[in-house]
Motif scaffolding. Structure first.
Motif, mmCIF file in Angstrom:
data_model
loop_
_atom_site.group_PDB
_atom_site.id
_atom_site.type_symbol
_atom_site.label_atom_id
_atom_site.label_comp_id
_atom_site.label_asym_id
_atom_site.label_seq_id
_atom_site.Cartn_x
_atom_site.Cartn_y
_atom_site.Cartn_z
ATOM 1 N N ILE A 258 0.828 -1.212 0.000
ATOM 2 C CA ILE A 258 0.000 0.000 0.000
ATOM 3 C C ILE A 258 0.861 1.260 0.000
ATOM 4 C CG2 ILE A 258 -1.433 1.382 1.587
ATOM 5 C CD1 ILE A 258 -3.122 -1.135 2.052
ATOM 6 N N THR A 259 1.985 1.219 0.706
ATOM 7 C CA THR A 259 2.858 2.396 0.792
ATOM 8 C C THR A 259 3.383 2.814 -0.573
ATOM 9 O OG1 THR A 259 3.501 1.788 3.050
ATOM 10 C CG2 THR A 259 4.960 3.308 1.874
ATOM 11 N N VAL B 255 -7.097 -0.256 -5.667
ATOM 12 C CA VAL B 255 -6.389 0.802 -6.415
ATOM 13 C C VAL B 255 -7.308 1.375 -7.490
ATOM 14 C CG1 VAL B 255 -4.447 1.303 -7.961
ATOM 15 C CG2 VAL B 255 -4.108 -0.157 -5.942
ATOM 16 N N ILE B 256 -7.991 0.505 -8.194
ATOM 17 C CA ILE B 256 -8.926 0.960 -9.236
ATOM 18 C C ILE B 256 -10.022 1.825 -8.631
ATOM 19 C CG2 ILE B 256 -10.661 0.181 -10.905
ATOM 20 C CD1 ILE B 256 -8.878 -2.348 -11.302
ATOM 21 N N LYS B 257 -10.568 1.401 -7.482
ATOM 22 C CA LYS B 257 -11.688 2.114 -6.840
ATOM 23 C C LYS B 257 -11.289 3.482 -6.304
ATOM 24 C CE LYS B 257 -14.421 -0.157 -4.042
ATOM 25 N NZ LYS B 257 -14.826 -1.065 -2.949
ATOM 26 N N ILE C 25 -0.381 -4.378 -8.995
ATOM 27 C CA ILE C 25 -0.771 -3.168 -8.252
ATOM 28 C C ILE C 25 -1.865 -2.417 -9.006
ATOM 29 C CG2 ILE C 25 0.001 -0.831 -7.647
ATOM 30 C CD1 ILE C 25 0.951 -2.738 -5.550
ATOM 31 N N LYS C 26 -1.656 -2.191 -10.297
ATOM 32 C CA LYS C 26 -2.606 -1.403 -11.081
ATOM 33 C C LYS C 26 -3.949 -2.103 -11.255
ATOM 34 C CE LYS C 26 -0.876 0.871 -14.639
ATOM 35 N NZ LYS C 26 -0.104 1.149 -15.877
ATOM 36 N N CYS D 16 11.136 -8.750 -11.421
ATOM 37 C CA CYS D 16 9.700 -8.943 -11.188
ATOM 38 C C CYS D 16 8.898 -7.652 -11.312
ATOM 39 C CB CYS D 16 9.464 -9.568 -9.812
ATOM 40 S SG CYS D 16 9.910 -8.511 -8.428
ATOM 41 N N TRP D 17 9.545 -6.553 -11.701
ATOM 42 C CA TRP D 17 8.870 -5.264 -11.731
ATOM 43 C C TRP D 17 7.631 -5.225 -12.632
ATOM 44 C CZ3 TRP D 17 7.441 -0.856 -9.896
ATOM 45 C CH2 TRP D 17 7.016 0.184 -10.735
ATOM 46 N N PRO D 18 7.691 -5.657 -13.898
ATOM 47 C CA PRO D 18 6.495 -5.560 -14.750
ATOM 48 C C PRO D 18 5.281 -6.281 -14.158
ATOM 49 C CG PRO D 18 8.428 -6.038 -16.088
ATOM 50 C CD PRO D 18 8.841 -6.206 -14.659
ATOM 51 N N GLU D 19 5.503 -7.470 -13.582
ATOM 52 C CA GLU D 19 4.385 -8.227 -13.010
ATOM 53 C C GLU D 19 3.859 -7.559 -11.745
ATOM 54 O OE1 GLU D 19 1.437 -11.049 -12.530
ATOM 55 O OE2 GLU D 19 2.674 -10.505 -14.270
#
Length: 473
Positions: free
Chosen positions: A396-397, A436-438, A430-431, A422-425
């Motif tokens: 969350i941070t 996050v969407i809400k 997260i997105k 592992c960044w792209p995954e």
């Protein structure tokens, strides 16, 4: 939550409650500011009636925030009282005040100090377990969530009833503990009709206790017609109401620090009222909540807190019955705090330095720093989340800034391959996270806002600290 406030509530009490209101319409030293439909109001109304205290009933629509009422309670919440030129609010606080102030009236707490403390323990249980479970059950839309809420509600009721000596919590003495539960017990018919609640799910002394509560003269005198309650609670059953909650969340839609706490509220499914604030205007009402004038902030049970990381820890500590966002193991909790600190002190400042830098060499320097802090953090991510399967306060941070990385992609040459591994995954997860969407607005709106950061022209506290090379506020 809807943006429109619920102002269409039936304007006054009905049935037996209307007669009680008329009987208390004369001027009096104690003014009781109430909303007839509110169970928190009924808690204090029951105490006033049980103790036979003289009071003037004054109907308030808490959604309209009229100045006269805000002078009594700046938070705009009912119940509240005005007494001898002073004001108080919050139902449990009011009930204790009435007990302390009107000692010559019928007592609602026992004389014995241990038993008084025991009462407060079970009032706390009802407040933190039973009442939230009631609302979660009522507002849940999916069948599995309704069932989950109902199971939790039944469990908290059984736990409480195990402590009831009979016929009341203390035995023969009707007390503030019974009063704390009574308004929701009266409203259980809503869950019976719409959420599958049945007496036999609880069993034991529940049917008799519920019957006694509903037949209590003070409860009858403070209750309106059932149909009027249904009109109010239909919106809860559809999860469309923006009711006044115990927790008020002061926020600014564009702020990533706000989104941090917003994510925690959504992940833990905590009931809250969202209140939009412009932190640049520093209006007095908000400065009373947070003298620094920064978002996010919350008001809860008459107290205020601010700073996103502090708020997230508070929500974890206070709402222990909701979904955990930190592990139980003490070592792992400490490890989470270490990496939250890393993200707050290394990654976030690097993000803003990259965005605000104007010269190409400064942009490149900041971008390299940002990439290194991301790599260092990602080396600690167990996958798919920081802790493995558990989504946590660490994720969350960083999440609001990961969501905003497209700004650096378009304007500061950030590319996924700079981080790799592992960044792209992780970014994708997260997105795509529902919370996050809400809590995210349209990308174009963010772009319009952050143009000032990209030109280093904004006067936000964050921007000023970044320009001065100081720690972020």
């Amino acid at each position: 939550m809807p943006s429109l406030l619920d102002e269409s509530i039936y304007p006054h009490a009905s049935g037996e409650a209307e007669q009680t209101v008329k009987a208390h319409s004369d001027k009096c030293e104690l003014v009781f500011c109430a909303g007839w439909f509110c169970p928190f109001v009924q808690r204090t109304w029951l105490a006033l009636e049980e103790k036979e205290i003289l009071y003037e009933y004054r109907e308030v629509n808490p959604y309209k925030k009229e100045k006269e009422f805000l002078d009594i309670n700046p938070l705009g919440l009912v119940p509240a009282i005005a007494y001898h030129g002073k004001a108080l609010y919050e139902s449990l606080v009011l009930n204790e005040f009435l007990e302390d102030e009107f000692r010559g009236s019928k007592p609602l707490l026992p004389k014995d100090s241990f038993e008084r403390a025991r009462c407060r323990l079970w009032i706390d249980h009802l407040t933190k377990k039973f009442t939230p479970a009631f609302y979660r059950t009522m507002q849940a839309q999916e069948e599995d969530k309704q069932k989950e809420g109902l199971n939790e509600l039944v469990k908290t009721l059984k736990t409480y009833l195990d402590q009831v000596k009979g016929p009341w919590f203390l035995g023969e003495q009707f007390s503030l503990v019974d009063i704390t539960a009574a308004p929701w017990i009266f409203r259980m018919y809503i869950l019976e009709e719409h959420r599958g609640f049945k007496d036999e799910l609880v069993g034991g002394c529940w049917p008799e206790y519920k019957k006694l509560i509903k037949e209590r003269p003070s409860l009858i005198k403070t209750s309106s017609d059932l149909q009027r309650y249904i009109e109010v609670y239909q919106r809860y059953l559809r999860n469309e109401t923006q009711s006044e909650c115990d927790l008020v969340f002061y926020a600014a839609w564009f702020c990533p620090f706000v989104q941090r706490t917003w994510l925690a509220l959504e992940e833990k499914e905590i009931l809250y009222e969202y209140r939009e604030v412009n932190p640049y205007k520093k209006e007095k009402e908000f400065l009373d909540i947070n003298p620094l004038g920064l978002t996010p902030a919350i008001a809860y049970h008459g107290k205020a807190l601010h700073e996103s990381l502090v708020l997230n820890e508070f929500l974890e500590d206070e709402f222990t019955g909701s979904k955990p966002l930190l592990p139980k193991d003490s070592f792992e909790r400490a490890r989470c705090r270490l990496w939250i600190d890393h993200l707050a002190k290394k990654f976030t400042p690097a993000f803003f330095r990259t965005m605000q830098a104007q010269e190409e060499d400064k942009q490149k320097e900041a971008l390299n720093e940002l990439v290194e802090t991301l790599k260092t953090y990602l080396d600690q991510v167990k996958g798919p989340w920081f802790l493995g399967e558990q989504f946590s306060l660490v994720d969350i941070t960083v999440a609001p800034f990961i969501f905003r990385m497209y700004i650096l992609e378009e304007h500061r040459r950030f590319k996924d391959e700079l981080v790799g591994v592992c960044w792209p995954e992780y970014k994708k997860l997260i997105k795509e996270r529902p919370s996050v969407i809400k809590t995210s607005s349209d990308r174009q709106r963010y772009m319009e806002f952050y143009q000032r950061y990209l030109r280093n022209e904004t006067d936000s506290e964050i921007a000023k600290a970044t320009r001065a090379g100081k720690p972020l506020p």
